[in-house]
Design a protein around this motif. Structure first.
Motif, PDB file in Angstrom:
ATOM      1  N   LYS A  46       7.853 -12.715  -1.347  1.00 30.08           N
ATOM      2  CA  LYS A  46       8.817 -11.927  -1.812  1.00 30.08           C
ATOM      3  C   LYS A  46       9.938 -12.576  -2.536  1.00 30.08           C
ATOM      4  N   ASP A  47      10.491 -13.613  -1.411  1.00 30.36           N
ATOM      5  CA  ASP A  47      11.857 -14.090  -2.059  1.00 30.36           C
ATOM      6  C   ASP A  47      11.724 -15.125  -2.952  1.00 30.36           C
ATOM      7  N   GLU A  48      10.466 -16.002  -3.072  1.00 23.96           N
ATOM      8  CA  GLU A  48      10.435 -17.130  -3.898  1.00 23.96           C
ATOM      9  C   GLU A  48       9.585 -17.026  -5.141  1.00 23.96           C
ATOM     10  N   TYR A  49       8.693 -15.849  -5.018  1.00 28.41           N
ATOM     11  CA  TYR A  49       7.602 -15.609  -6.215  1.00 28.41           C
ATOM     12  C   TYR A  49       7.884 -14.180  -6.649  1.00 28.41           C
ATOM     13  N   GLY A  50       8.717 -13.104  -6.041  1.00 26.22           N
ATOM     14  CA  GLY A  50       8.698 -11.881  -6.734  1.00 26.22           C
ATOM     15  C   GLY A  50       7.575 -11.221  -6.571  1.00 26.22           C
ATOM     16  N   ILE A  51       6.685 -11.382  -5.403  1.00 22.72           N
ATOM     17  CA  ILE A  51       5.713 -10.727  -5.397  1.00 22.72           C
ATOM     18  C   ILE A  51       5.870 -10.107  -3.760  1.00 22.72           C
ATOM     19  N   TRP A  52       5.317  -8.749  -3.768  1.00 27.72           N
ATOM     20  CA  TRP A  52       5.414  -8.089  -2.510  1.00 27.72           C
ATOM     21  C   TRP A  52       3.697  -7.877  -2.070  1.00 27.72           C
ATOM     22  N   VAL A  53       3.661  -8.227  -0.846  1.00 23.81           N
ATOM     23  CA  VAL A  53       2.385  -7.886  -0.147  1.00 23.81           C
ATOM     24  C   VAL A  53       2.817  -6.983   1.105  1.00 23.81           C
ATOM     25  N   THR A  54       1.980  -6.656   2.069  1.00 19.26           N
ATOM     26  CA  THR A  54       2.464  -5.597   3.021  1.00 19.26           C
ATOM     27  C   THR A  54       2.563  -6.503   4.284  1.00 19.26           C
ATOM     28  N   PRO A  55       3.528  -6.589   4.848  1.00 19.67           N
ATOM     29  CA  PRO A  55       3.237  -7.183   6.459  1.00 19.67           C
ATOM     30  C   PRO A  55       2.944  -6.088   7.410  1.00 19.67           C
ATOM     31  N   ASN A  56       2.848  -6.636   8.454  1.00 26.11           N
ATOM     32  CA  ASN A  56       2.348  -5.808   9.626  1.00 26.11           C
ATOM     33  C   ASN A  56       3.398  -5.828  10.662  1.00 26.11           C
ATOM     34  N   GLY A  57       3.515  -4.865  11.718  1.00 28.89           N
ATOM     35  CA  GLY A  57       4.593  -4.897  12.677  1.00 28.89           C
ATOM     36  C   GLY A  57       3.796  -5.340  14.099  1.00 28.89           C
ATOM     37  N   GLY A  58       4.588  -5.292  15.098  1.00 27.69           N
ATOM     38  CA  GLY A  58       3.976  -5.437  16.482  1.00 27.69           C
ATOM     39  C   GLY A  58       2.935  -6.470  16.586  1.00 27.69           C
ATOM     40  N   GLU A  59       1.932  -6.334  17.400  1.00 32.32           N
ATOM     41  CA  GLU A  59       1.100  -7.610  17.654  1.00 32.32           C
ATOM     42  C   GLU A  59       0.518  -8.129  16.495  1.00 32.32           C
ATOM     43  N   LEU A  60       0.253  -7.505  15.197  1.00 34.88           N
ATOM     44  CA  LEU A  60      -0.267  -8.183  14.260  1.00 34.88           C
ATOM     45  C   LEU A  60       0.890  -8.870  13.246  1.00 34.88           C
ATOM     46  N   VAL A 114       0.646  -1.071   0.032  1.00 29.50           N
ATOM     47  CA  VAL A 114      -0.100  -0.179   0.021  1.00 29.50           C
ATOM     48  C   VAL A 114       0.899   1.213  -0.021  1.00 29.50           C
ATOM     49  N   GLY A 115       2.071   0.972  -0.368  1.00 27.12           N
ATOM     50  CA  GLY A 115       2.762   2.399  -0.818  1.00 27.12           C
ATOM     51  C   GLY A 115       4.351   2.181  -0.203  1.00 27.12           C
ATOM     52  N   PRO A 116       5.154   2.335  -0.911  1.00 26.82           N
ATOM     53  CA  PRO A 116       5.085   2.943  -2.425  1.00 26.82           C
ATOM     54  C   PRO A 116       4.571   1.752  -3.195  1.00 26.82           C
ATOM     55  N   VAL A 117       3.686   2.233  -4.317  1.00 24.47           N
ATOM     56  CA  VAL A 117       3.102   1.574  -5.234  1.00 24.47           C
ATOM     57  C   VAL A 117       3.735   1.493  -6.782  1.00 24.47           C
ATOM     58  N   GLN A 118       3.207   0.607  -7.497  1.00 26.62           N
ATOM     59  CA  GLN A 118       3.704   0.709  -9.073  1.00 26.62           C
ATOM     60  C   GLN A 118       3.237   1.700  -9.753  1.00 26.62           C
ATOM     61  N   SER A 119       4.017   2.530 -10.469  1.00 29.35           N
ATOM     62  CA  SER A 119       3.536   3.727 -11.152  1.00 29.35           C
ATOM     63  C   SER A 119       3.691   3.361 -12.638  1.00 29.35           C
ATOM     64  N   GLU A 121       2.561 -11.649  13.138  1.00 28.79           N
ATOM     65  CA  GLU A 121       2.349 -13.092  12.678  1.00 28.79           C
ATOM     66  C   GLU A 121       1.064 -13.188  12.396  1.00 28.79           C
ATOM     67  N   LYS A 122       0.012 -12.472  12.412  1.00 28.84           N
ATOM     68  CA  LYS A 122      -1.137 -12.567  12.353  1.00 28.84           C
ATOM     69  C   LYS A 122      -1.851 -12.236  10.905  1.00 28.84           C
ATOM     70  N   VAL A 123      -1.616 -11.084  10.539  1.00 27.62           N
ATOM     71  CA  VAL A 123      -2.204 -10.228   9.401  1.00 27.62           C
ATOM     72  C   VAL A 123      -0.957  -9.752   8.621  1.00 27.62           C
ATOM     73  N   PHE A 124      -1.564 -10.048   6.984  1.00 28.03           N
ATOM     74  CA  PHE A 124      -0.869  -9.272   6.222  1.00 28.03           C
ATOM     75  C   PHE A 124      -1.923  -8.649   5.317  1.00 28.03           C
ATOM     76  N   ARG A 125      -1.540  -7.607   4.207  1.00 28.00           N
ATOM     77  CA  ARG A 125      -2.182  -6.822   3.754  1.00 28.00           C
ATOM     78  C   ARG A 125      -1.991  -6.697   2.223  1.00 28.00           C
ATOM     79  N   VAL A 126      -3.138  -6.998   1.300  1.00 35.02           N
ATOM     80  CA  VAL A 126      -2.726  -7.020  -0.057  1.00 35.02           C
ATOM     81  C   VAL A 126      -3.503  -5.514  -0.644  1.00 35.02           C
ATOM     82  N   GLY A 127      -2.691  -4.881  -1.461  1.00 36.17           N
ATOM     83  CA  GLY A 127      -3.233  -3.556  -1.811  1.00 36.17           C
ATOM     84  C   GLY A 127      -3.734  -3.768  -3.150  1.00 36.17           C
ATOM     85  N   HIS A 128      -4.678  -2.803  -3.617  1.00 34.53           N
ATOM     86  CA  HIS A 128      -5.358  -2.678  -4.739  1.00 34.53           C
ATOM     87  C   HIS A 128      -4.944  -1.272  -5.687  1.00 34.53           C
TER      88      HIS A 128
END
Length: 357
Positions: free
Chosen positions: A309-323, A6-11, A325-332
């Motif tokens: 990221k490492d095996e497929y060349g695809i970046w999604v957005t990780p979370n920090g803190g308590e989230l 969810v940022g920086p995104v593709q231009s 290990e639980k939540v990742f985010r996919v931007g549109h």
């Protein structure tokens, strides 16, 4: 690499091309004309009134969040802050640093703001309301109609961080009586990070002009005065401002804000329709078109981020803190297509076949 963050995104290619060019001198009429066009289009896409003003600040979105608080609020205010994640907490931190009196509506991760949360603050002397309309850390999009009506009833000055929501979701600055809208270059504007944008109503401009803020770089009174001629007080990120101009004109030529929002909504809907058979759970009660927050039910969310990221060349957005290990985010947002969604879905299918998820 495919970037679903969810940022920086593709231009776009045209935006990237400008980034490869020599940066021009900017104290010229030509650059002023670009800046005035940028202001016009930002106002148009935010459905703002003609008398509203725009400041382009060289700095991240947090710079504009802090500049807005510094220039429009004071120790005489009583502020109400919606805190549903790390960016709501950032408004809290800013108000604490600048000694702005405030109350906090603390929401659990993924939970929506509801009328019951506002009831105790009716006629309670609140003078300003701070909200990240899309709490990007959890994916929650707050109900601006609800917030707007509350602020109108109580004559409250309304500041909205729309950094990841602007252009992805509808924004009605005039209709909702928003006094300040904040956004940034690296989200749905799909430019490099480095410019944040402050859109001010006339009431906000009056507050800025009456402010006795002690700052040089973050002085919005000076910025507004320079903006009248399409300039900034100090050297801006010239190249990014030219890229923003290109991007705004792309949106204008493609049908404007409504068309851009529909494109992002289609991208989000396609992805959400295709993940139903995977061990993921959408965690937000109220979604923005900009991002889908997913709880990983059978694996570490951060491990999924790393493997993609490492095996497929695809970046999604990780979370920090308590989230983390639980939540990742996919931007549109950004230069994404439905075909890109297909590649991500195929990667998920492979992870499932490998018993990783």
């Amino acid at each position: 690499m495919i970037n679903f963050t969810v940022g920086p995104v593709q231009s776009s290619k045209a935006v990237r091309k400008i980034g490869a060019e020599q940066v021009p001198y900017f104290r010229t009429q030509e650059f002023s004309d670009v800046m005035l066009e940028n202001e016009r289009l930002i106002k148009e896409f935010a459905n703002a009134s003609d008398d509203s003003k725009v400041v382009f600040l060289t700095g991240s979105g947090t710079a504009s969040m802090e500049a807005t608080v510094m220039n429009t609020l004071s120790k005489e205010d009583k502020v109400l802050i919606v805190n549903g994640g790390s960016f709501g907490q950032r408004f809290v931190d800013i108000c604490q640093i600048h000694e702005i009196p405030h109350d906090i509506i603390k929401l659990e991760a993924g939970k929506a703001l509801k009328q019951k949360h506002l009831e105790k603050y009716e006629n309670a002397g609140i003078t300003a309301f701070l909200v990240n309309v899309h709490e990007t850390s959890t994916g929650v999009h707050y109900d601006m109609e609800l917030i707007s009506e509350f602020c109108k009833r109580n004559n409250i000055f309304l500041i909205v961080d729309a950094i990841s929501s602007f252009l992805a979701d509808n924004f009605e600055m005039s209709k909702w009586n928003v006094d300040v809208m904040i956004t940034g270059s690296q989200k749905a504007l799909a430019c490099p990070p480095g410019i944040s944008i402050i859109l001010l109503s006339q009431r906000a401009v009056d507050r800025v002009n009456d402010s006795k803020v002690k700052t040089l770089y973050f002085n919005l009174k000076s910025a507004l005065e320079n903006a009248k001629r399409g300039q900034t007080p100090f050297t801006p990120a010239v190249g990014i401002l030219l890229q923003i101009n290109q991007r705004l004109k792309e949106i204008e030529q493609s049908g404007g804000q409504v068309s851009e929002q529909e494109k992002i909504e289609k991208q989000a809907r396609d992805f959400r329709d295709r993940i139903k058979d995977f061990p993921f759970e959408i965690v937000s009660e109220s979604l923005s078109n900009a991002v889908t927050p997913l709880r990983a039910l059978t694996a570490s969310a951060y491990d999924i981020f790393l493997i993609l990221k490492d095996e497929y060349g695809i970046w999604v957005t990780p979370n920090g803190g308590e989230l983390r290990e639980k939540v990742f985010r996919v931007g549109h947002i950004g230069e994404l297509t439905v075909d890109d969604n297909t590649k991500l879905i195929e990667a998920f299918e492979d992870l499932k076949a490998r018993n990783i998820i």
